[in-house]
Motif scaffolding. Sequence first.
Motif, PDB file in Angstrom:
ATOM      1  N   VAL A 151       0.846  -1.198   0.000  1.00 34.39           N
ATOM      2  CA  VAL A 151       0.000   0.000   0.000  1.00 34.39           C
ATOM      3  C   VAL A 151       0.883   1.251   0.000  1.00 34.39           C
ATOM      4  O   VAL A 151       1.798   1.372   0.813  1.00 34.39           O
ATOM      5  CB  VAL A 151      -0.921   0.021   1.234  1.00 34.39           C
ATOM      6  N   ALA A 155      -1.174   7.249  -0.501  1.00 32.86           N
ATOM      7  CA  ALA A 155      -2.422   7.035  -1.233  1.00 32.86           C
ATOM      8  C   ALA A 155      -3.580   7.673  -0.471  1.00 32.86           C
ATOM      9  O   ALA A 155      -3.645   7.575   0.757  1.00 32.86           O
ATOM     10  CB  ALA A 155      -2.687   5.548  -1.416  1.00 32.86           C
ATOM     11  N   PRO A 156      -4.482   8.368  -1.158  1.00 31.69           N
ATOM     12  CA  PRO A 156      -5.591   9.034  -0.468  1.00 31.69           C
ATOM     13  C   PRO A 156      -6.495   8.075   0.302  1.00 31.69           C
ATOM     14  O   PRO A 156      -7.142   8.469   1.271  1.00 31.69           O
ATOM     15  CB  PRO A 156      -6.350   9.720  -1.611  1.00 31.69           C
ATOM     16  N   ASP A 157      -6.532   6.832  -0.127  1.00 32.97           N
ATOM     17  CA  ASP A 157      -7.374   5.843   0.548  1.00 32.97           C
ATOM     18  C   ASP A 157      -6.543   4.812   1.313  1.00 32.97           C
ATOM     19  O   ASP A 157      -6.978   3.673   1.524  1.00 32.97           O
ATOM     20  CB  ASP A 157      -8.281   5.130  -0.453  1.00 32.97           C
ATOM     21  N   ALA A 158      -5.345   5.200   1.740  1.00 24.92           N
ATOM     22  CA  ALA A 158      -4.440   4.268   2.425  1.00 24.92           C
ATOM     23  C   ALA A 158      -5.094   3.657   3.663  1.00 24.92           C
ATOM     24  O   ALA A 158      -5.003   2.450   3.904  1.00 24.92           O
ATOM     25  CB  ALA A 158      -3.141   4.976   2.797  1.00 24.92           C
ATOM     26  N   SER A 159      -5.775   4.489   4.438  1.00 27.87           N
ATOM     27  CA  SER A 159      -6.410   3.989   5.667  1.00 27.87           C
ATOM     28  C   SER A 159      -7.465   2.941   5.351  1.00 27.87           C
ATOM     29  O   SER A 159      -7.568   1.911   6.039  1.00 27.87           O
ATOM     30  CB  SER A 159      -7.047   5.149   6.447  1.00 27.87           C
ATOM     31  N   GLU A 160      -8.242   3.204   4.295  1.00 33.06           N
ATOM     32  CA  GLU A 160      -9.272   2.249   3.901  1.00 33.06           C
ATOM     33  C   GLU A 160      -8.649   0.938   3.410  1.00 33.06           C
ATOM     34  O   GLU A 160      -9.164  -0.153   3.695  1.00 33.06           O
ATOM     35  CB  GLU A 160     -10.158   2.845   2.803  1.00 33.06           C
ATOM     36  N   GLN A 161      -7.526   1.061   2.685  1.00 33.61           N
ATOM     37  CA  GLN A 161      -6.854  -0.140   2.202  1.00 33.61           C
ATOM     38  C   GLN A 161      -6.310  -0.966   3.372  1.00 33.61           C
ATOM     39  O   GLN A 161      -6.441  -2.195   3.396  1.00 33.61           O
ATOM     40  CB  GLN A 161      -5.696   0.238   1.271  1.00 33.61           C
ATOM     41  N   TYR A 162      -5.698  -0.281   4.347  1.00 29.47           N
ATOM     42  CA  TYR A 162      -5.173  -0.990   5.522  1.00 29.47           C
ATOM     43  C   TYR A 162      -6.295  -1.716   6.264  1.00 29.47           C
ATOM     44  O   TYR A 162      -6.135  -2.861   6.691  1.00 29.47           O
ATOM     45  CB  TYR A 162      -4.482  -0.013   6.471  1.00 29.47           C
ATOM     46  N   LYS A 163      -7.417  -1.035   6.404  1.00 25.47           N
ATOM     47  CA  LYS A 163      -8.551  -1.635   7.102  1.00 25.47           C
ATOM     48  C   LYS A 163      -9.062  -2.862   6.368  1.00 25.47           C
ATOM     49  O   LYS A 163      -9.357  -3.904   6.986  1.00 25.47           O
ATOM     50  CB  LYS A 163      -9.675  -0.606   7.252  1.00 25.47           C
TER      51      LYS A 163
END
Length: 380
Positions: A151, A155-163
Amino acid sequence: MKNLKIAALALAFLPMASFAQQANFQINGSAPEAFNGKKVYLDYTKDGFPASDSSAIVNGKFSFKGTVEEPAYSRMVFDQDGKGKLIAQNIGDRLYFYLGNETYNITIRDSLRTASIKGSPLHKAYVAYLDEIGGGFMDIIDAGNKAFAAVKQDAPDASEQYKAIHEKFEARFEARRVKELAFAAKNPNSIFAVDALIDAANKRKLSEIEPLFLKLSKEVRQMTNARQLEARFLAERSVKIGNKAPDFSQPDTEGKMIRVSDFKGQYVLIDFWASWCSPCRAENPNLLKAYNKYKSKGLEVLAVSLDDTKGKNAWLKAIKDDGLPWIHVADLKGWSNEAAVLYGVRAVPQNYLVDPKGNIVAINIKGENLHQELAKIFGN
């Protein structure tokens, strides 16, 4: 192919004694000569203590020889880059397997992770067991870490990807635990049934695990890890506030045996920790502040280290570096420390405050809670 798989699985159901085929283990390893001079490390358990060995690759060969009392989960690490064992094991070129008194022929082609192991019925049975429950624990961990590393941090959606990755792999572990429980229920004679229950117990209530444990064969329940799991059942019922603190004795830094009962008539905080435990080391200044404040009023600290034989020097150094003046003991068995097993300790730091009558009056008090509890007893 189907019959071959059934035969392999059948091996996994045999009791521990079925694998005691020879007096010692012999590991014969081969690797491309390009790896000459590199080291391979072996970590296993001997006489109840952690044991380690190393072997350099010479002319494309390496080897290990020794004896184990019973088959046990072990680890091999390949230091391809010559940077030392610690870095190698963190990078991930390692192999987890069951080590028994058998002959293992290990062939390394490009890495230890992809090495083949032949000649050991125990390993063949272990592979069949892993296939049935959904793969090895560390293989799943490594896959998860690889997914996290892929990841892009910006990335703007890094937190969502980690989750999403976390949820995906937690679901995979949960599915594995369901299969572990099913395996233990179906295979009470398997030496791997204990490992299945231990792993499941880390996320399930022990009251759900114990009935399955009690159905395991007597021979399997005599294995070291089985006795440790049984101690957790007992600890959950007995190591509670208001109950007597279980007594134990361990050697201090100079080899003198120290018992919990030696502190009868005063308050003693039994503190489980380790030199390698960052949260433990971070809590030490807080504990030292409390100790200095209340020692003259009757407080003593009995620190039990979960360091092992390899970590003895690190343990002694941590005591000195952190300036810890209280009593320190350890049997140097790591997570198999007999006092930790007796108290059902599964994480550190962990502590138990025992009153002058030997009763547990508080559990796991750290930070400001430690000072608040001690103030109730000794006053400000």
